[in-house]
Write a protein that holds these residues in place. Structure first.
Motif, PDB file in Angstrom:
ATOM      1  N   ARG A 156      35.760  45.552  39.875  1.00 44.40           N
ATOM      2  CA  ARG A 156      36.021  47.556  40.201  1.00 44.40           C
ATOM      3  C   ARG A 156      36.835  48.109  39.722  1.00 44.40           C
ATOM      4  NH1 ARG A 156      31.658  46.731  44.782  1.00 44.40           N
ATOM      5  NH2 ARG A 156      31.145  44.689  44.759  1.00 44.40           N
ATOM      6  N   LYS A 157      37.686  48.369  38.866  1.00 42.75           N
ATOM      7  CA  LYS A 157      38.449  49.206  38.471  1.00 42.75           C
ATOM      8  C   LYS A 157      38.690  49.025  37.017  1.00 42.75           C
ATOM      9  CE  LYS A 157      42.857  46.710  39.244  1.00 42.75           C
ATOM     10  NZ  LYS A 157      44.028  46.794  40.550  1.00 42.75           N
ATOM     11  N   THR A 158      39.519  50.554  36.773  1.00 43.34           N
ATOM     12  CA  THR A 158      39.505  50.160  35.435  1.00 43.34           C
ATOM     13  C   THR A 158      40.967  50.272  35.050  1.00 43.34           C
ATOM     14  OG1 THR A 158      37.936  52.002  34.829  1.00 43.34           O
ATOM     15  CG2 THR A 158      39.656  52.020  33.312  1.00 43.34           C
ATOM     16  N   HIS A 159      41.138  48.717  34.088  1.00 40.19           N
ATOM     17  CA  HIS A 159      42.889  48.138  33.530  1.00 40.19           C
ATOM     18  C   HIS A 159      43.125  49.316  32.605  1.00 40.19           C
ATOM     19  CE1 HIS A 159      42.060  45.273  36.610  1.00 40.19           C
ATOM     20  NE2 HIS A 159      41.112  45.483  36.667  1.00 40.19           N
ATOM     21  N   GLU A 174      27.118  37.642  28.237  1.00 40.45           N
ATOM     22  CA  GLU A 174      27.289  39.299  28.542  1.00 40.45           C
ATOM     23  C   GLU A 174      28.612  39.968  28.217  1.00 40.45           C
ATOM     24  OE1 GLU A 174      24.585  40.817  30.267  1.00 40.45           O
ATOM     25  OE2 GLU A 174      22.447  40.707  28.565  1.00 40.45           O
ATOM     26  N   TYR A 175      29.666  38.994  28.759  1.00 35.98           N
ATOM     27  CA  TYR A 175      30.800  39.673  29.529  1.00 35.98           C
ATOM     28  C   TYR A 175      31.591  38.424  28.734  1.00 35.98           C
ATOM     29  CZ  TYR A 175      28.639  39.888  33.882  1.00 35.98           C
ATOM     30  OH  TYR A 175      28.477  40.324  34.941  1.00 35.98           O
ATOM     31  N   VAL A 176      32.829  39.103  28.183  1.00 32.77           N
ATOM     32  CA  VAL A 176      34.416  39.253  27.526  1.00 32.77           C
ATOM     33  C   VAL A 176      35.146  38.313  28.311  1.00 32.77           C
ATOM     34  CG1 VAL A 176      36.136  39.865  25.867  1.00 32.77           C
ATOM     35  CG2 VAL A 176      33.529  40.060  25.149  1.00 32.77           C
ATOM     36  N   ARG A 177      36.477  37.244  28.932  1.00 31.63           N
ATOM     37  CA  ARG A 177      37.348  36.741  28.962  1.00 31.63           C
ATOM     38  C   ARG A 177      38.535  37.369  28.248  1.00 31.63           C
ATOM     39  NH1 ARG A 177      36.132  32.995  29.598  1.00 31.63           N
ATOM     40  NH2 ARG A 177      35.353  33.260  32.880  1.00 31.63           N
ATOM     41  N   GLY A 183      49.473  35.657  31.469  1.00 31.54           N
ATOM     42  CA  GLY A 183      48.981  34.124  31.504  1.00 31.54           C
ATOM     43  C   GLY A 183      47.678  35.155  32.609  1.00 31.54           C
ATOM     44  N   THR A 184      47.653  36.469  32.747  1.00 32.98           N
ATOM     45  CA  THR A 184      46.133  36.928  33.183  1.00 32.98           C
ATOM     46  C   THR A 184      44.935  37.455  33.075  1.00 32.98           C
ATOM     47  OG1 THR A 184      47.904  38.847  34.797  1.00 32.98           O
ATOM     48  CG2 THR A 184      45.876  39.503  34.751  1.00 32.98           C
ATOM     49  N   LYS A 185      43.352  37.515  33.080  1.00 25.86           N
ATOM     50  CA  LYS A 185      42.997  36.598  32.528  1.00 25.86           C
ATOM     51  C   LYS A 185      41.709  37.927  33.444  1.00 25.86           C
ATOM     52  CE  LYS A 185      42.836  32.150  31.858  1.00 25.86           C
ATOM     53  NZ  LYS A 185      42.201  30.737  32.401  1.00 25.86           N
ATOM     54  N   LEU A 186      40.951  39.129  31.924  1.00 28.49           N
ATOM     55  CA  LEU A 186      40.192  40.034  32.836  1.00 28.49           C
ATOM     56  C   LEU A 186      38.747  39.880  32.220  1.00 28.49           C
ATOM     57  CD1 LEU A 186      42.115  42.889  32.546  1.00 28.49           C
ATOM     58  CD2 LEU A 186      42.067  41.797  34.936  1.00 28.49           C
ATOM     59  N   VAL A 187      37.643  40.199  32.963  1.00 27.61           N
ATOM     60  CA  VAL A 187      36.399  39.239  32.829  1.00 27.61           C
ATOM     61  C   VAL A 187      35.941  40.968  32.772  1.00 27.61           C
ATOM     62  CG1 VAL A 187      34.004  38.822  33.310  1.00 27.61           C
ATOM     63  CG2 VAL A 187      36.587  37.917  33.441  1.00 27.61           C
ATOM     64  N   THR A 188      35.113  41.575  31.250  1.00 21.00           N
ATOM     65  CA  THR A 188      34.727  42.391  31.565  1.00 21.00           C
ATOM     66  C   THR A 188      32.890  42.122  31.157  1.00 21.00           C
ATOM     67  OG1 THR A 188      34.664  44.941  31.005  1.00 21.00           O
ATOM     68  CG2 THR A 188      35.435  43.323  29.316  1.00 21.00           C
TER      69      THR A 188
END
Length: 252
Positions: A156-159, A174-177, A183-188
């Motif tokens: 819910r925010k832009t990194h 349809e997502y990319v991790r 170690g952070t994982k972002l799913v967009t």
């Protein structure tokens, strides 16, 4: 900055509903609505927008005909009550297809896809402008690799993610991790092939249909795996193996 959008639907109730949903999505700005695709067509001759929500089944001009007539490529999300139009919509590379009745969650999800693409295109444009300036002789003593960032809409925010901190990217439908060095994982909500076209080919390599790796983090490999410097590993696909081995031979 919010994305500007317009909505087109010949049904007043449907147009009010989608307008209400858009007002609840913080990164969208509804600049105009139309009950006629022809009217929207005339408006676009003097104005521009980032995103178009358009019904497919309309009397004066269908949504498909309207999109085909656009002189400037614009992101489109189709809305319709008829599922049989979905294939036709996707042939035009629409961002998404919303089947009526849809809710706020559905339109938010589709809009997040558009936002991700919008931000990537902006980044590509900025990188291109930077490269053009450097080629014209401006001071380019510092490399831009560490300064390059990727705008990633997740949680819910832009990194703002440093490209150099991305260890590898993993497709999840349809997502990319994104797996980062800390170690952070972002799913967009985005497709891997779009990410591939944005990232520098000299730094990143597609090694599997579902994985792209940052070559600077590769620490070793075996027959079917590529090991990364954080002790993680990804599989290597048969069709990508030759390209990866050629790279290894070049750097040795």
């Amino acid at each position: 900055m919010a994305m500007k959008c317009i909505a087109i639907d010949d049904e007043p109730l449907a147009l009010r509903q989608i307008s209400g949903y858009i007002s609840k999505i913080p990164f969208l700005e509804l600049v105009s609505t139309f009950r006629s695709a022809v009217a929207a067509q005339e408006w676009l001759k003097e104005n521009s927008t980032d995103l178009i929500f358009v019904d497919i089944n309309m009397p004066d001009m269908t949504g498909v005909e309207f999109v085909q007539s656009l002189e400037t490529p614009t992101m489109v999300i189709f809305t319709t009550a008829y599922a049989e139009y979905a294939i036709e919509g996707y042939k035009l590379s629409a961002i998404d297809y919303l089947l009526k009745p849809f809710g706020l969650q559905d339109i938010t999800r589709a809009s997040e896809k558009a936002l991700s693409l919008h931000e990537l295109l902006q980044l590509q444009g900025q990188l291109q402008r930077d490269n053009e300036q450097q080629s014209e002789g401006e001071d380019a003593t510092e490399t831009t690799d560490d300064k390059e960032v990727l705008s990633v809409h997740a949680d819910r925010k832009t990194h703002l993610v440093k490209v150099s901190n991305i260890v590898y990217l993993e497709s999840a439908g349809e997502y990319v991790r994104l797996h980062l060095a800390d170690g952070t994982k972002l799913v967009t909500l985005f497709r891997l092939k779009n990410m591939e076209s944005t990232l520098q080919s000299s730094q990143f390599m597609r090694v599997h249909r579902s994985y792209i790796v940052n070559l600077s983090y590769v620490s070793g490999y075996t027959k079917g795996r590529i090991y990364l410097s954080n002790d993680d590993y990804v599989p290597i696909g048969e069709s990508y193996k030759e390209m990866f081995l050629n790279y290894i031979n070049e750097v040795q």
